[in-house]
Design a protein around this motif. Structure first.
Motif, mmCIF file in Angstrom:
data_model
loop_
_atom_site.group_PDB
_atom_site.id
_atom_site.type_symbol
_atom_site.label_atom_id
_atom_site.label_comp_id
_atom_site.label_asym_id
_atom_site.label_seq_id
_atom_site.Cartn_x
_atom_site.Cartn_y
_atom_site.Cartn_z
ATOM 1 N N VAL A 163 0.874 -1.159 0.000
ATOM 2 C CA VAL A 163 0.000 0.000 0.000
ATOM 3 C C VAL A 163 0.913 1.211 0.000
ATOM 4 N N VAL A 164 0.715 2.088 -0.970
ATOM 5 C CA VAL A 164 1.600 3.239 -1.131
ATOM 6 C C VAL A 164 0.805 4.513 -0.880
ATOM 7 N N TRP A 165 1.339 5.380 -0.044
ATOM 8 C CA TRP A 165 0.718 6.661 0.231
ATOM 9 C C TRP A 165 1.732 7.735 -0.101
ATOM 10 N N GLN A 166 1.544 8.359 -1.268
ATOM 11 C CA GLN A 166 2.443 9.421 -1.685
ATOM 12 C C GLN A 166 1.773 10.218 -2.792
ATOM 13 N N ASP A 167 2.383 11.300 -3.184
ATOM 14 C CA ASP A 167 1.875 12.116 -4.280
ATOM 15 C C ASP A 167 1.828 11.259 -5.544
ATOM 16 N N ALA A 168 0.667 11.175 -6.161
ATOM 17 C CA ALA A 168 0.480 10.325 -7.347
ATOM 18 C C ALA A 168 1.399 10.730 -8.496
ATOM 19 N N LEU A 169 1.761 12.004 -8.576
ATOM 20 C CA LEU A 169 2.632 12.452 -9.653
ATOM 21 C C LEU A 169 4.086 12.047 -9.441
ATOM 22 N N ASP A 170 4.429 11.637 -8.233
ATOM 23 C CA ASP A 170 5.794 11.173 -7.942
ATOM 24 C C ASP A 170 5.923 9.653 -7.976
ATOM 25 N N TRP A 171 4.802 8.942 -7.947
ATOM 26 C CA TRP A 171 4.800 7.480 -7.883
ATOM 27 C C TRP A 171 5.251 6.868 -9.197
ATOM 28 N N LYS A 172 6.087 5.859 -9.103
ATOM 29 C CA LYS A 172 6.520 5.111 -10.274
ATOM 30 C C LYS A 172 6.106 3.658 -10.081
ATOM 31 N N PRO A 173 5.425 3.073 -11.073
ATOM 32 C CA PRO A 173 5.010 1.674 -10.933
ATOM 33 C C PRO A 173 6.215 0.761 -10.755
ATOM 34 N N PRO A 174 6.119 -0.215 -9.879
ATOM 35 C CA PRO A 174 7.231 -1.162 -9.701
ATOM 36 C C PRO A 174 7.312 -2.105 -10.903
ATOM 37 N N LYS A 175 8.425 -2.774 -11.036
ATOM 38 C CA LYS A 175 8.559 -3.787 -12.080
ATOM 39 C C LYS A 175 7.696 -4.983 -11.716
ATOM 40 N N GLU A 205 -0.948 8.016 -17.926
ATOM 41 C CA GLU A 205 0.279 7.885 -18.731
ATOM 42 C C GLU A 205 1.321 7.047 -17.996
ATOM 43 N N ARG A 206 1.514 7.336 -16.735
ATOM 44 C CA ARG A 206 2.505 6.597 -15.949
ATOM 45 C C ARG A 206 2.116 5.122 -15.812
ATOM 46 N N LEU A 207 0.832 4.865 -15.571
ATOM 47 C CA LEU A 207 0.369 3.477 -15.445
ATOM 48 C C LEU A 207 0.562 2.700 -16.742
ATOM 49 N N GLY A 208 0.458 3.377 -17.859
ATOM 50 C CA GLY A 208 0.587 2.711 -19.148
ATOM 51 C C GLY A 208 2.006 2.465 -19.591
ATOM 52 N N GLN A 209 2.966 3.026 -18.889
ATOM 53 C CA GLN A 209 4.370 2.824 -19.253
ATOM 54 C C GLN A 209 4.779 1.390 -18.969
ATOM 55 N N ALA A 210 5.668 0.882 -19.803
ATOM 56 C CA ALA A 210 6.143 -0.497 -19.631
ATOM 57 C C ALA A 210 6.763 -0.673 -18.253
ATOM 58 N N ASN A 211 6.387 -1.743 -17.566
ATOM 59 C CA ASN A 211 6.979 -2.034 -16.261
ATOM 60 C C ASN A 211 7.342 -3.515 -16.158
ATOM 61 N N HIS A 212 7.529 -4.149 -17.310
ATOM 62 C CA HIS A 212 7.921 -5.555 -17.365
ATOM 63 C C HIS A 212 6.852 -6.490 -16.818
ATOM 64 N N GLY A 213 5.604 -6.096 -16.916
ATOM 65 C CA GLY A 213 4.507 -6.931 -16.443
ATOM 66 C C GLY A 213 3.184 -6.346 -16.885
ATOM 67 N N GLU A 214 2.128 -6.948 -16.402
ATOM 68 C CA GLU A 214 0.786 -6.487 -16.751
ATOM 69 C C GLU A 214 0.271 -5.533 -15.681
ATOM 70 N N THR A 215 -0.440 -4.501 -16.115
ATOM 71 C CA THR A 215 -1.082 -3.579 -15.192
ATOM 72 C C THR A 215 -2.590 -3.743 -15.319
ATOM 73 N N ILE A 216 -3.240 -4.004 -14.198
ATOM 74 C CA ILE A 216 -4.694 -4.094 -14.130
ATOM 75 C C ILE A 216 -5.171 -2.883 -13.327
ATOM 76 N N VAL A 217 -6.169 -2.186 -13.855
ATOM 77 C CA VAL A 217 -6.724 -1.024 -13.162
ATOM 78 C C VAL A 217 -8.201 -1.283 -12.879
ATOM 79 N N LEU A 218 -8.558 -1.245 -11.608
ATOM 80 C CA LEU A 218 -9.946 -1.345 -11.158
ATOM 81 C C LEU A 218 -10.387 0.089 -10.885
ATOM 82 N N TYR A 219 -11.275 0.607 -11.713
ATOM 83 C CA TYR A 219 -11.607 2.032 -11.676
ATOM 84 C C TYR A 219 -13.077 2.220 -11.311
ATOM 85 N N HIS A 220 -13.322 2.560 -10.063
ATOM 86 C CA HIS A 220 -14.673 2.783 -9.540
ATOM 87 C C HIS A 220 -15.101 4.221 -9.843
#
Length: 85
Positions: A5-17, A38-53
């Motif tokens: 669980v990450v709590w930080q400014d969303a503009l500073d967060w980088k998705p982990p590999k 844009e950041r979520l869509g960047q390659a991170n060597h895996g799949e990104t799933i977004v659950l958007y309520h």
């Protein structure tokens, strides 16, 4: 088993590999959400799933070209990164 669980400014967060699952309850609007998508869509060597309520900014995911809609519910959407995107 590896949940963070990450709590930080969303503009500073980088998705982990590796694979990433992100839950959003309509957290941002406009330019901030655009930058997060844009950041979520960047390659991170895996799949990104977004659950958007309550997806008020769904057009940003769809315009990005990096995500495909895999499920739609009355309360939200599920996206994943496109293969080769």
């Amino acid at each position: 088993r590896d949940v963070r669980v990450v709590w930080q400014d969303a503009l500073d967060w980088k998705p982990p590999k590796g694979d990433v699952v992100v839950f959003m309850y309509n957290p941002f609007r406009g330019a901030v959400m655009d930058a997060v998508v844009e950041r979520l869509g960047q390659a991170n060597h895996g799949e990104t799933i977004v659950l958007y309520h309550t997806p008020l900014e769904r057009a940003l995911f769809e315009r990005s070209g990096r995500f495909e809609l895999i499920a739609e519910f009355p309360f939200g959407l599920v996206y994943r990164t496109r293969s080769g995107a």
